[in-house]
Design a protein around this motif. Structure first.
Motif, PDB file in Angstrom:
ATOM      1  N   ASP A 147     -30.368 -28.096  23.937  1.00 48.30           N
ATOM      2  CA  ASP A 147     -30.225 -26.841  23.207  1.00 48.30           C
ATOM      3  C   ASP A 147     -29.921 -27.075  21.723  1.00 48.30           C
ATOM      4  OD1 ASP A 147     -27.681 -27.831  23.464  1.00 48.30           O
ATOM      5  OD2 ASP A 147     -26.876 -26.120  24.572  1.00 48.30           O
ATOM      6  N   PHE A 148     -29.963 -28.334  21.282  1.00 51.19           N
ATOM      7  CA  PHE A 148     -29.730 -28.624  19.866  1.00 51.19           C
ATOM      8  C   PHE A 148     -30.990 -28.284  19.077  1.00 51.19           C
ATOM      9  CE2 PHE A 148     -29.419 -31.301  16.078  1.00 51.19           C
ATOM     10  CZ  PHE A 148     -28.100 -31.069  15.692  1.00 51.19           C
ATOM     11  N   PRO A 149     -30.902 -27.504  17.982  1.00 54.41           N
ATOM     12  CA  PRO A 149     -32.112 -27.104  17.238  1.00 54.41           C
ATOM     13  C   PRO A 149     -32.813 -28.293  16.612  1.00 54.41           C
ATOM     14  CG  PRO A 149     -30.122 -26.508  16.025  1.00 54.41           C
ATOM     15  CD  PRO A 149     -29.669 -26.956  17.384  1.00 54.41           C
ATOM     16  N   LEU A 150     -34.137 -28.244  16.589  1.00 56.93           N
ATOM     17  CA  LEU A 150     -34.916 -29.359  16.051  1.00 56.93           C
ATOM     18  C   LEU A 150     -34.649 -29.564  14.571  1.00 56.93           C
ATOM     19  CD1 LEU A 150     -38.368 -28.770  17.800  1.00 56.93           C
ATOM     20  CD2 LEU A 150     -36.570 -30.378  18.438  1.00 56.93           C
ATOM     21  N   THR A 151     -34.284 -28.506  13.859  1.00 53.27           N
ATOM     22  CA  THR A 151     -34.009 -28.630  12.426  1.00 53.27           C
ATOM     23  C   THR A 151     -32.580 -29.034  12.142  1.00 53.27           C
ATOM     24  OG1 THR A 151     -33.479 -26.267  12.331  1.00 53.27           O
ATOM     25  CG2 THR A 151     -35.742 -26.916  11.804  1.00 53.27           C
ATOM     26  N   GLY A 152     -31.724 -29.064  13.165  1.00 56.70           N
ATOM     27  CA  GLY A 152     -30.327 -29.363  12.937  1.00 56.70           C
ATOM     28  C   GLY A 152     -29.592 -28.167  12.346  1.00 56.70           C
ATOM     29  N   TYR A 153     -28.338 -28.366  12.043  1.00 59.07           N
ATOM     30  CA  TYR A 153     -27.517 -27.291  11.496  1.00 59.07           C
ATOM     31  C   TYR A 153     -27.314 -27.420   9.990  1.00 59.07           C
ATOM     32  CZ  TYR A 153     -26.232 -26.309  16.352  1.00 59.07           C
ATOM     33  OH  TYR A 153     -26.262 -26.006  17.678  1.00 59.07           O
ATOM     34  N   VAL A 154     -27.254 -28.637   9.489  1.00 59.77           N
ATOM     35  CA  VAL A 154     -27.021 -28.854   8.062  1.00 59.77           C
ATOM     36  C   VAL A 154     -27.981 -29.906   7.536  1.00 59.77           C
ATOM     37  CG1 VAL A 154     -24.575 -28.247   8.193  1.00 59.77           C
ATOM     38  CG2 VAL A 154     -25.269 -30.624   8.518  1.00 59.77           C
TER      39      VAL A 154
END
Length: 215
Positions: A147-154
């Motif tokens: 569930d971690f976004p492919l673009t990351g958070y930062v």
């Protein structure tokens, strides 16, 4: 080798009783399923028993199943140099649960457990130095979770004015676009194949081979 692994699995189950949920041979490899509370006992037995003698810990890794109550599998890959055999131990654990550290049994487990913690967020109770090992300082989340976004958070960049590296929320510079082009396989199934790029050619040239080339 399959029969030998099956006999070894029966030996492990008989010796450890309820400390082992089950054993099986999958794709020519011995799999041992263990409850987290019995992990240390099982690993110690596999290391010291004369029929096992799995003295070498090759790797510890995680597997993410978000739909399960026990979200993660922690997988221990063991090798016996004496018997030239391998064993894979699997432990299922929930997102908020901890797995006993194997550092006291296999000292090499320290860095492997740190990697599983960093990438999956799996906690190992008793690890003397459970810190991130691959991601940067201040990293948010665990990048191998499904569930971690492919673009990351930062995103990280060097700020020329502040003369230092800064963290900023991810900003996508291009909006998502949906292309309607047929794939080459679908395109060639049409009565008159028209592939991406052919629409720029004259109608009588669409789908034709380049000059000087024939099929």
């Amino acid at each position: 080798m399959t029969d030998a692994y099956r006999e070894l699995g029966d030996h492990i189950s008989a010796a450890l009783g309820d400390a082992v949920l089950r054993t099986e041979v999958v794709l020519g490899e011995l799999m041992v399923y263990v409850p987290a509370a019995r992990l240390e006992r099982v690993l110690s037995f596999l290391r010291d028993d004369q029929k096992c003698f799995f003295k070498m810990l090759i790797d510890i890794c995680g597997v993410d199943y978000p739909e399960r109550a026990e979200r993660f599998d922690v997988v221990y890959n063991l090798l016996s140099l004496k018997h030239n055999t391998r064993c894979r131990v699997k432990v299922a654990v929930g997102e908020d649960e901890a797995v006993p550290s194997a550092v006291g049994i296999y000292p090499a487990a320290g860095w492997f457990e740190r990697e599983a913690y960093d990438l999956y967020g799996i906690f190992f109770d008793g690890n003397p130095d459970l810190r991130r090992i691959l991601t940067d300082y201040g990293f948010e989340g665990h990048p191998f979770r499904k569930d971690f976004p492919l673009t990351g958070y930062v995103e990280v960049r060097y700020d020329e004015q502040q003369k230092r590296v800064i963290y900023e929320p991810v900003k996508l510079v291009q909006e998502f676009r949906s292309f309607d082009f047929l794939s080459p396989w679908e395109g060639m199934l049409q009565p008159r194949p028209v592939l991406p790029g052919d629409e720029k050619a004259a109608p009588d040239q669409q789908g034709a081979a380049p000059a000087g080339k024939t099929n």
